[in-house]
Design a protein around this motif. Structure first.
Motif, short mmCIF file in Angstrom:
data_model
loop_
_atom_site.label_atom_id
_atom_site.label_comp_id
_atom_site.label_asym_id
_atom_site.label_seq_id
_atom_site.Cartn_x
_atom_site.Cartn_y
_atom_site.Cartn_z
N ALA A 186 18.90 -51.44 38.96
CA ALA A 186 18.18 -50.28 38.44
C ALA A 186 16.79 -50.18 39.06
N ILE A 187 16.12 -49.08 38.75
CA ILE A 187 14.78 -48.79 39.27
C ILE A 187 13.78 -49.03 38.15
N ILE A 188 12.76 -49.86 38.42
CA ILE A 188 11.77 -50.22 37.42
C ILE A 188 10.67 -49.15 37.36
N ASN A 189 10.34 -48.74 36.14
CA ASN A 189 9.31 -47.73 35.91
C ASN A 189 8.36 -48.23 34.82
N ILE A 190 7.22 -48.81 35.24
CA ILE A 190 6.23 -49.30 34.28
C ILE A 190 5.31 -48.13 33.94
N ILE A 191 5.21 -47.77 32.66
CA ILE A 191 4.47 -46.59 32.24
C ILE A 191 3.15 -46.99 31.60
N ASN A 192 2.14 -46.23 31.88
CA ASN A 192 0.80 -46.42 31.33
C ASN A 192 0.85 -46.46 29.80
N THR A 193 0.39 -47.54 29.22
CA THR A 193 0.44 -47.69 27.76
C THR A 193 -0.56 -46.80 27.04
N ARG A 194 -1.48 -46.18 27.80
CA ARG A 194 -2.52 -45.37 27.16
C ARG A 194 -2.16 -43.89 27.10
N LEU A 195 -0.98 -43.54 27.60
CA LEU A 195 -0.58 -42.13 27.57
C LEU A 195 -0.33 -41.67 26.15
N ASN A 203 21.95 -52.21 48.52
CA ASN A 203 22.85 -51.83 49.62
C ASN A 203 22.07 -51.57 50.89
N SER A 204 20.88 -51.03 50.73
CA SER A 204 19.99 -50.72 51.85
C SER A 204 18.57 -51.08 51.44
N GLU A 205 17.78 -51.53 52.40
CA GLU A 205 16.38 -51.82 52.09
C GLU A 205 15.59 -50.55 51.75
N TRP A 206 16.17 -49.41 52.04
CA TRP A 206 15.53 -48.14 51.69
C TRP A 206 15.91 -47.66 50.29
N ASP A 207 16.75 -48.41 49.60
CA ASP A 207 17.08 -48.05 48.22
C ASP A 207 15.81 -48.07 47.37
N PRO A 208 15.69 -47.16 46.41
CA PRO A 208 14.51 -47.17 45.54
C PRO A 208 14.46 -48.44 44.69
N LEU A 209 13.28 -49.02 44.58
CA LEU A 209 13.06 -50.19 43.74
C LEU A 209 12.22 -49.84 42.52
N ARG A 210 11.22 -48.97 42.72
CA ARG A 210 10.27 -48.70 41.64
C ARG A 210 9.82 -47.25 41.65
N VAL A 244 6.15 -41.25 41.92
CA VAL A 244 6.13 -41.79 43.28
C VAL A 244 7.22 -42.86 43.40
N VAL A 245 8.07 -42.71 44.40
CA VAL A 245 9.21 -43.61 44.58
C VAL A 245 8.98 -44.52 45.77
#
Length: 558
Positions: A89-98, A182-189, A204-205
């Motif tokens: 999966a793709i990790i999405n850390i969100i600003n806790t102050r939103l 599968n590819s190094e271009w796969d989204p990570l974050r 931003v990906v």
């Protein structure tokens, strides 16, 4: 040699995820994460991440799904940097102050399938989900991260949640085989910029490849040694902590987690854990140096600052306490620090003030970046004279893949083979870059462009000034003139005239603020940056400075 081609043996996708496997082998019995009374080793951290990835797979989290995290710098947030992509999966850390409305917009835009929620953020996340349209079927699974130091859980505390964090780990398989990209271009974050609004989220990906490159590059550039002790004063939601969650695993270091930035606690942790490295924005440096009763450090601590141009006076005060300041530059879109003020040994012989002035420059590209330049509107490189302004452009493997669901913005920022940053800068004769402003913050007064950053640097030199920001105020004669917003150190008093006189002594006359407005605190964004958009609005509401008030001695030729 034409018959020699890439093969499976020499073209494995680059990813930072393998750093954890190596850390568990080499540094398995040494501390990986410390938080209050909790300590994990690298073997334990790897096992927990594999169990968590296994449990996520059981919840039908698949490759390409977005998993969000709303939590501060605690062990769970660190572990999820590995566990989520271990499951593909793709990790999405969100600003806790939103606030709830903005958080709701981010979760809908990201199409988060699952959200890990710190107990302190439980109510705002539940409110954010209540703002989803009723017909929206994409409501994420919620997992609650417990922390008895914040709140003891009751049955009513978990009513909206599928499981708890530790409960999910207990269900996972420690022998789970994590999913290689599968590819190094796969989204990570997926990161959202600090300019995110409910009407226009900017996601931003970044790829596995780009994240690997920026992680290794940052370790090299900052010369992070094996088994460094890293204090998490930089929010992990801020561009994944400039990729140091992966980097500290690569060097087998120890992560000292802290729930929030509090200067006395930071100094205490530095002493008790013998911290060697930490990161902080200039705002946090200012907080550290203005803390009452702060004392010089027992041992030097390397501190990397970025996020906004640091005033030389703040750097000088920080180093006087025993910190060794390194200065870098990067954006959410570059994934971390891509320009650094590479230090020359001969500069160590200079006086402290001159060293701080040199260190306040952003510097040169890091080793693994391809190119950093400053260009005119016609796309031509500016002269290396330290004066000619242009836009900073960047080219390299760590530049983002693009903005999520926004091809037009992606096209506008990735063009002519570069990423256009929107920052204005100069190149000095020695080839070092210096950021002067954001394009939106440049002040045009009497036909001359001036940098608000330069004026702010002089304001920070005044011994009474705690914080300063400069924006344009309308002026009937000059079009615009600098308007300074200033907050003062506790117990100190200074007048507008004294601030203006201080500026006259230290800068060209046309740069001197014609207005000084005092505030108890300057408004800040959720990432701690001073909100110049708010200050610009206030300056506009002040109205235009009348023509008859123009001082004939205020020559625009000075």
């Amino acid at each position: 040699m034409e018959e020699l081609k890439p093969s499976a043996a020499n073209s494995s996708p680059l990813t930072p995820l393998g750093f954890l496997d190596r850390a568990a082998t080499v540094y398995g019995d040494t501390p990986s994460v410390i938080y209050d009374a909790v300590t994990f080793t690298w073997s334990q951290t790897r096992r927990r991440c594999l169990q968590l990835a296994s449990a996520l797979s059981s919840l039908k989290i698949y490759r390409g799904d977005v998993v969000s995290v709303v939590a501060p710098n605690i062990p769970a947030t660190y572990e999820l940097h590995f566990a989520v992509p271990f499951a593909g999966a793709i990790i999405n850390i969100i600003n806790t102050r939103l606030r709830a409305r903005t958080l709701s917009a981010v979760l809908r835009h990201a199409e988060s399938k699952l959200v890990f929620v710190d107990v302190a953020s439980r109510d705002v996340v539940i409110e954010a989900l209540s703002l989803f349209p009723e017909n929206n079927p994409r409501r994420p699974i919620l997992i609650l991260i417990e922390d008895d130091a914040v709140e003891h859980l009751t049955p009513s505390s978990t009513v909206h949640f599928e499981d708890t964090y530790e409960g999910l780990i207990s269900k996972g398989d420690p022998n789970f085989k994590w999913l290689y990209p599968n590819s190094e271009w796969d989204p990570l974050r997926l990161n959202y910029t600090s300019g995110t609004t409910s009407s226009s989220p900017q996601g931003v990906v970044h790829s596995h490849r780009g994240t690997f490159v920026i992680t290794v590059d940052s370790l090299m550039d900052w010369e992070v040694p094996k088994q460094a002790v890293f204090l998490w004063t930089l929010a992990m939601f801020h561009v994944n902590g400039w990729c140091f969650p992966w980097g500290i695993a690569a060097v087998g270091g120890t992560n000292i987690c802290v729930r929030k930035f509090d200067a006395p606690i930071v100094f205490s942790l530095i002493t008790s854990h013998r911290v060697t490295h930490m990161c902080a924005s200039p705002v946090l440096l200012n907080m550290l140096t203005n803390t009452p009763d702060n004392k010089p450090l027992e041992n030097p601590v390397h501190i990397l600052t970025a996020g906004a141009p640091p005033p030389p006076a703040v750097i000088q005060r920080t180093e006087s306490l025993g910190f060794i300041v390194s200065h870098g530059y990067g954006l959410t879109e570059t994934g971390g620090v891509v320009v650094s003020c590479a230090w020359k040994r001969k500069w160590n012989r200079f006086p402290a003030a001159e060293r701080a002035r040199l260190k306040a420059r952003q510097g040169v590209r890091t080793c693994l970046m391809t190119e950093v330049d400053v260009v005119t509107s016609a796309g031509e490189s500016v002269k290396h004279d330290g004066v000619t302004l242009g836009e900073v452009v960047i080219r390299g493997s760590c530049v983002m893949l693009g903005y999520l669901k926004d091809p037009e913005r992606t096209k506008n920022r990735l063009k002519n083979g570069y990423f256009y940053t929107g920052d204005v800068g100069v190149i000095h004769e020695d080839g070092y870059l210096e950021i002067k402003d954001r394009l939106s913050d440049v002040i045009t007064t009497g036909g001359k462009n001036l940098s608000s950053v330069e004026v702010e640097s002089v304001l920070y030199m005044h011994p009474a000034v705690k914080e300063a920001a400069v924006v344009a105020r309308p002026d009937e004669y000059y079009g615009q003139t600098p308007c300074a917003f200033v907050s003062l150190k506790e117990g100190l008093v200074v007048t507008e005239e004294e601030i203006i006189e201080h500026c006259r002594k230290n800068m060209a006359t046309y740069m001197v603020p014609k207005t000084v407005a005092f505030r108890e605190e300057l408004p800040k964004s959720s990432t701690g940056k001073i909100k110049k958009t708010v200050l610009r609005q206030i300056a506009q509401e002040m109205g235009s400075i009348p023509y008859q008030n123009v001082n004939n001695n205020y020559s625009m030729l000075s």
